[in-house]
Write a protein that holds these residues in place. Sequence first.
Motif, PDB file in Angstrom:
ATOM      1  N   GLN A   4       0.822  -1.210   0.000  1.00  0.00           N
ATOM      2  CA  GLN A   4       0.000   0.000   0.000  1.00  0.00           C
ATOM      3  C   GLN A   4       0.855   1.258   0.000  1.00  0.00           C
ATOM      4  N   PHE A   5       2.048   1.199   0.553  1.00  0.00           N
ATOM      5  CA  PHE A   5       2.886   2.379   0.718  1.00  0.00           C
ATOM      6  C   PHE A   5       4.051   2.412  -0.255  1.00  0.00           C
ATOM      7  N   GLU A   6       4.073   1.515  -1.221  1.00  0.00           N
ATOM      8  CA  GLU A   6       5.127   1.540  -2.218  1.00  0.00           C
ATOM      9  C   GLU A   6       4.871   2.664  -3.217  1.00  0.00           C
ATOM     10  N   PRO A   7       5.915   3.365  -3.634  1.00  0.00           N
ATOM     11  CA  PRO A   7       5.720   4.458  -4.603  1.00  0.00           C
ATOM     12  C   PRO A   7       5.237   3.929  -5.945  1.00  0.00           C
ATOM     13  N   TYR A   8       4.522   4.767  -6.665  1.00  0.00           N
ATOM     14  CA  TYR A   8       4.046   4.410  -7.994  1.00  0.00           C
ATOM     15  C   TYR A   8       3.980   5.669  -8.839  1.00  0.00           C
ATOM     16  N   SER A   9       3.899   5.506 -10.125  1.00  0.00           N
ATOM     17  CA  SER A   9       3.842   6.649 -11.040  1.00  0.00           C
ATOM     18  C   SER A   9       2.466   6.717 -11.694  1.00  0.00           C
ATOM     19  N   VAL A  10       2.081   7.930 -12.053  1.00  0.00           N
ATOM     20  CA  VAL A  10       0.790   8.174 -12.702  1.00  0.00           C
ATOM     21  C   VAL A  10       1.030   9.021 -13.941  1.00  0.00           C
ATOM     22  N   ASP A  11       0.500   8.603 -15.071  1.00  0.00           N
ATOM     23  CA  ASP A  11       0.609   9.391 -16.293  1.00  0.00           C
ATOM     24  C   ASP A  11      -0.340  10.575 -16.229  1.00  0.00           C
ATOM     25  N   VAL A  12       0.175  11.776 -16.488  1.00  0.00           N
ATOM     26  CA  VAL A  12      -0.641  12.988 -16.526  1.00  0.00           C
ATOM     27  C   VAL A  12      -0.369  13.698 -17.846  1.00  0.00           C
ATOM     28  N   PRO A  13      -1.277  14.568 -18.288  1.00  0.00           N
ATOM     29  CA  PRO A  13      -1.028  15.325 -19.516  1.00  0.00           C
ATOM     30  C   PRO A  13       0.270  16.117 -19.417  1.00  0.00           C
ATOM     31  N   GLU A  28     -13.981  13.269   0.750  1.00  0.00           N
ATOM     32  CA  GLU A  28     -15.137  12.619   0.145  1.00  0.00           C
ATOM     33  C   GLU A  28     -14.748  11.556  -0.875  1.00  0.00           C
ATOM     34  N   THR A  29     -13.764  11.857  -1.709  1.00  0.00           N
ATOM     35  CA  THR A  29     -13.399  10.939  -2.792  1.00  0.00           C
ATOM     36  C   THR A  29     -12.160  10.103  -2.490  1.00  0.00           C
ATOM     37  N   GLY A  30     -11.330  10.576  -1.570  1.00  0.00           N
ATOM     38  CA  GLY A  30     -10.061   9.905  -1.323  1.00  0.00           C
ATOM     39  C   GLY A  30      -8.999  10.258  -2.342  1.00  0.00           C
ATOM     40  N   ASN A  31      -9.337  11.138  -3.290  1.00  0.00           N
ATOM     41  CA  ASN A  31      -8.384  11.535  -4.324  1.00  0.00           C
ATOM     42  C   ASN A  31      -7.347  12.515  -3.767  1.00  0.00           C
ATOM     43  N   LEU A  32      -6.194  12.567  -4.427  1.00  0.00           N
ATOM     44  CA  LEU A  32      -5.131  13.481  -4.051  1.00  0.00           C
ATOM     45  C   LEU A  32      -5.214  14.730  -4.916  1.00  0.00           C
ATOM     46  N   VAL A  33      -5.322  15.876  -4.281  1.00  0.00           N
ATOM     47  CA  VAL A  33      -5.486  17.150  -4.991  1.00  0.00           C
ATOM     48  C   VAL A  33      -4.284  18.037  -4.680  1.00  0.00           C
ATOM     49  N   SER A  34      -3.706  18.628  -5.693  1.00  0.00           N
ATOM     50  CA  SER A  34      -2.574  19.537  -5.485  1.00  0.00           C
ATOM     51  C   SER A  34      -2.678  20.726  -6.426  1.00  0.00           C
ATOM     52  N   PHE A  35      -2.005  21.811  -6.067  1.00  0.00           N
ATOM     53  CA  PHE A  35      -2.012  23.042  -6.846  1.00  0.00           C
ATOM     54  C   PHE A  35      -0.567  23.465  -7.095  1.00  0.00           C
ATOM     55  N   PHE A  36      -0.290  23.938  -8.300  1.00  0.00           N
ATOM     56  CA  PHE A  36       1.076  24.326  -8.634  1.00  0.00           C
ATOM     57  C   PHE A  36       1.081  25.355  -9.746  1.00  0.00           C
ATOM     58  N   SER A  37       2.211  26.030  -9.883  1.00  0.00           N
ATOM     59  CA  SER A  37       2.399  26.940 -11.012  1.00  0.00           C
ATOM     60  C   SER A  37       3.127  26.184 -12.116  1.00  0.00           C
ATOM     61  N   GLY A  38       2.841  26.547 -13.338  1.00  0.00           N
ATOM     62  CA  GLY A  38       3.500  25.876 -14.457  1.00  0.00           C
ATOM     63  C   GLY A  38       3.034  26.436 -15.781  1.00  0.00           C
ATOM     64  N   ILE A  71      -5.582  13.287  -8.615  1.00  0.00           N
ATOM     65  CA  ILE A  71      -5.184  11.914  -8.909  1.00  0.00           C
ATOM     66  C   ILE A  71      -5.998  10.947  -8.055  1.00  0.00           C
ATOM     67  N   ASP A  72      -6.475   9.873  -8.677  1.00  0.00           N
ATOM     68  CA  ASP A  72      -7.174   8.806  -7.965  1.00  0.00           C
ATOM     69  C   ASP A  72      -6.136   7.754  -7.559  1.00  0.00           C
ATOM     70  N   PRO A  73      -5.815   7.650  -6.270  1.00  0.00           N
ATOM     71  CA  PRO A  73      -4.778   6.690  -5.856  1.00  0.00           C
ATOM     72  C   PRO A  73      -5.233   5.235  -5.946  1.00  0.00           C
ATOM     73  N   LYS A  76      -4.856   4.720  -9.696  1.00  0.00           N
ATOM     74  CA  LYS A  76      -3.562   5.263 -10.118  1.00  0.00           C
ATOM     75  C   LYS A  76      -3.683   5.971 -11.476  1.00  0.00           C
ATOM     76  N   THR A  77      -4.702   6.818 -11.559  1.00  0.00           N
ATOM     77  CA  THR A  77      -4.956   7.563 -12.792  1.00  0.00           C
ATOM     78  C   THR A  77      -5.142   9.042 -12.478  1.00  0.00           C
ATOM     79  N   CYS A  78      -4.925   9.864 -13.494  1.00  0.00           N
ATOM     80  CA  CYS A  78      -5.165  11.301 -13.388  1.00  0.00           C
ATOM     81  C   CYS A  78      -6.638  11.581 -13.661  1.00  0.00           C
ATOM     82  N   VAL A  79      -7.306  12.175 -12.697  1.00  0.00           N
ATOM     83  CA  VAL A  79      -8.722  12.515 -12.843  1.00  0.00           C
ATOM     84  C   VAL A  79      -8.885  13.846 -13.561  1.00  0.00           C
TER      85      VAL A  79
END
Length: 234
Positions: A4-13, A28-38, A71-73, A76-79
């Motif tokens: 459960q705690f092993e690192p993994y990669s997720v493809d994102v645009p 509510e969803t258990g998804n991981l949400v982050s904000f960044f500049s880019g 990201i949906d952990p 392991k996909t980008c929502v």
Amino acid sequence: TANQFEPYSVDVPACFSIHFSHGYEDKETGNLVSFFSGWPPSDSKDFLGAWGGFAPQFEVIPPTYIWRLEIDPKTKTCVDLDIAPGASNACAEHPLVHPAFSTSPAKYVYAVGSNNVGDSTAPCGYSKLCVEDGKREKLPIGEYNSEIDSYWFGARYFAGEPLIVPKSKNDDGTCPMEYNEREAYLLGMVQDAVKDRSFVAIFDLEKDLKEGPVAKLYLKSAVPHGLHGCFTSD
């Protein structure tokens, strides 16, 4: 389980993410949400793309926006990956939140701002973005986003990466268990190119940024444009 705690990669645009303000697990969803500049991807071989070279050429530099990644952990996909709510046409960089909210949902993200019309220009102010409750509507490039609370110092002023300093302290100097994210100050180093001097601008975040700084502390000389700092009380 151990897996459960092993690192993994997720493809994102494809995109170039550079500075993260905060991230959290949605209750509510258990998804991981982050904000960044880019900025969008490019075929440049330079690490910083169009930012490389002796000095920035804004006519070829893409505008920097504030993005929201979900990201949906479980799968392991980008929502979702898109411009953050409330940030349409905000050309901004070095986003941050009240330090007590770095791993929690924060209503506001603060950043050094260039403009609110989606153009690529030098930073000359500070902006507050409502990334949870803001509009998701995308404005046409060139249209001013009047929903954003910003303060602009004017021509020949260049603003640096800000810091947020909480107001609240217990009597023994420790931090309280709960915070109001607006009970803080925003500090930013600004260069006045006309006077060839720099000053520290202090904003009270319980007020709107557009009301302007509550104080300007001028230094004896100009300070070269920089980034990344910290604050500690005496």
